[in-house]
Design a protein around this motif. Structure first.
Motif, PDB file in Angstrom:
ATOM      1  N   TRP A  45       0.836  -1.196   0.000  1.00 34.58           N
ATOM      2  CA  TRP A  45       0.000   0.000   0.000  1.00 34.58           C
ATOM      3  C   TRP A  45       0.874   1.251   0.000  1.00 34.58           C
ATOM      4  O   TRP A  45       0.597   2.218  -0.697  1.00 34.58           O
ATOM      5  CB  TRP A  45      -0.914   0.045   1.209  1.00 34.58           C
ATOM      6  N   LYS A  46       1.922   1.212   0.813  1.00 34.26           N
ATOM      7  CA  LYS A  46       2.841   2.340   0.906  1.00 34.26           C
ATOM      8  C   LYS A  46       3.485   2.617  -0.454  1.00 34.26           C
ATOM      9  O   LYS A  46       3.507   3.757  -0.922  1.00 34.26           O
ATOM     10  CB  LYS A  46       3.914   2.006   1.949  1.00 34.26           C
ATOM     11  N   ASN A  47       3.977   1.569  -1.115  1.00 35.02           N
ATOM     12  CA  ASN A  47       4.600   1.730  -2.432  1.00 35.02           C
ATOM     13  C   ASN A  47       3.595   2.256  -3.456  1.00 35.02           C
ATOM     14  O   ASN A  47       3.936   3.082  -4.300  1.00 35.02           O
ATOM     15  CB  ASN A  47       5.209   0.420  -2.906  1.00 35.02           C
ATOM     16  N   TRP A  48       2.356   1.778  -3.377  1.00 33.61           N
ATOM     17  CA  TRP A  48       1.304   2.255  -4.271  1.00 33.61           C
ATOM     18  C   TRP A  48       1.079   3.753  -4.067  1.00 33.61           C
ATOM     19  O   TRP A  48       0.965   4.509  -5.038  1.00 33.61           O
ATOM     20  CB  TRP A  48       0.019   1.470  -4.024  1.00 33.61           C
ATOM     21  N   MET A  49       1.041   4.221  -2.818  1.00 36.27           N
ATOM     22  CA  MET A  49       0.851   5.652  -2.545  1.00 36.27           C
ATOM     23  C   MET A  49       2.019   6.468  -3.097  1.00 36.27           C
ATOM     24  O   MET A  49       1.813   7.534  -3.689  1.00 36.27           O
ATOM     25  CB  MET A  49       0.684   5.907  -1.040  1.00 36.27           C
ATOM     26  N   TYR A  50       3.244   5.970  -2.909  1.00 32.24           N
ATOM     27  CA  TYR A  50       4.412   6.680  -3.437  1.00 32.24           C
ATOM     28  C   TYR A  50       4.338   6.802  -4.957  1.00 32.24           C
ATOM     29  O   TYR A  50       4.581   7.861  -5.515  1.00 32.24           O
ATOM     30  CB  TYR A  50       5.707   5.952  -3.067  1.00 32.24           C
ATOM     31  N   ARG A  51       4.004   5.697  -5.609  1.00 32.66           N
ATOM     32  CA  ARG A  51       3.954   5.708  -7.079  1.00 32.66           C
ATOM     33  C   ARG A  51       2.801   6.563  -7.596  1.00 32.66           C
ATOM     34  O   ARG A  51       2.965   7.339  -8.542  1.00 32.66           O
ATOM     35  CB  ARG A  51       3.779   4.281  -7.601  1.00 32.66           C
ATOM     36  N   VAL A  64       9.884  -0.085   2.319  1.00 34.82           N
ATOM     37  CA  VAL A  64      10.206   1.161   3.005  1.00 34.82           C
ATOM     38  C   VAL A  64       9.614   1.047   4.403  1.00 34.82           C
ATOM     39  O   VAL A  64       8.405   0.892   4.571  1.00 34.82           O
ATOM     40  CB  VAL A  64       9.621   2.372   2.245  1.00 34.82           C
ATOM     41  N   ALA A  65      10.469   1.117   5.410  1.00 36.24           N
ATOM     42  CA  ALA A  65      10.059   0.871   6.793  1.00 36.24           C
ATOM     43  C   ALA A  65       9.210   2.007   7.356  1.00 36.24           C
ATOM     44  O   ALA A  65       9.051   3.073   6.749  1.00 36.24           O
ATOM     45  CB  ALA A  65      11.303   0.665   7.661  1.00 36.24           C
ATOM     46  N   CYS A  84      14.801  -3.549  -2.487  1.00 35.07           N
ATOM     47  CA  CYS A  84      15.566  -2.726  -1.548  1.00 35.07           C
ATOM     48  C   CYS A  84      14.881  -2.712  -0.192  1.00 35.07           C
ATOM     49  O   CYS A  84      13.680  -2.934  -0.086  1.00 35.07           O
ATOM     50  CB  CYS A  84      15.655  -1.290  -2.049  1.00 35.07           C
ATOM     51  N   VAL A  85      15.662  -2.409   0.842  1.00 28.55           N
ATOM     52  CA  VAL A  85      15.133  -2.191   2.190  1.00 28.55           C
ATOM     53  C   VAL A  85      15.614  -0.814   2.626  1.00 28.55           C
ATOM     54  O   VAL A  85      16.814  -0.548   2.651  1.00 28.55           O
ATOM     55  CB  VAL A  85      15.609  -3.269   3.182  1.00 28.55           C
ATOM     56  N   ILE A  86      14.663   0.044   2.961  1.00 26.92           N
ATOM     57  CA  ILE A  86      14.967   1.382   3.474  1.00 26.92           C
ATOM     58  C   ILE A  86      14.564   1.365   4.944  1.00 26.92           C
ATOM     59  O   ILE A  86      13.389   1.210   5.276  1.00 26.92           O
ATOM     60  CB  ILE A  86      14.194   2.488   2.714  1.00 26.92           C
TER      61      ILE A  86
END
Length: 168
Positions: A45-51, A64-65, A84-86
């Motif tokens: 969900w987080k990645n979807w919001m960023y994109r 992304v933590a 990746c891990v942030i």
């Protein structure tokens, strides 16, 4: 030297007049999306919001933590590769305001990068494929692929080539 574009200003520092640089409404939208993302426990969900809302490039299977702070003014200049891990509470900046100029620069995090917690990534840097950034590092210059870096100021601790020479 970081790859940033410099914009000189005269008179008052550029942060005082930041909405001449970027739209107030863009910053408000970015602020809301970033704050929601910081607390969202579901990585997809987080990645979807960023994109979707920030126009960031985020590769498949990147995580992304919690509490990661993306650049609030120019998040579209941040690119995160695949797998990746942030780490927790990392800050990724694509802009910097100084007394008599401001600078903008892309941040490129290539594939399979691990960024430790509480790291700050400054604008205009590239973190190479397979690199590891230790927790608490200030990334102020490019990180070579496969390198292990850490500290403030950031220092090269080990490279993939040195590991191979040592037979690790």
């Amino acid at each position: 030297m970081r790859k940033t574009t410099r914009y000189p200003v005269n008179g008052v520092n550029p942060l005082w007049h930041m909405y001449r640089t970027v739209s107030f409404w863009k910053v408000m939208k970015n602020f809301i999306v970033i704050q929601l993302s910081r607390y969202t426990p579901i990585v997809s969900w987080k990645n979807w919001m960023y994109r979707t809302f920030l126009r960031m490039e985020v590769g498949q299977h990147s995580a992304v933590a919690l509490m990661v702070m993306m650049d609030i003014m120019f998040p579209e200049k941040i690119k995160i590769g695949r797998n990746c891990v942030i780490g927790y509470n990392t800050t990724i900046l694509a802009h910097e305001y100084l007394i008599d100029e401001y600078r903008l620069g892309e941040v490129v995090i290539e594939d399979a990068v691990l960024v430790g917690a509480n790291t700050t990534i400054l604008p205009g840097v590239t973190i190479g494929k397979g690199a590891i950034v230790a927790a608490g590092t200030v990334v102020h210059k490019d990180v070579p692929p496969g390198a292990f870096v850490g500290g403030n100021p950031m220092q090269l601790i080990r490279t993939k080539a040195s590991e191979e020479e040592e037979g690790m």
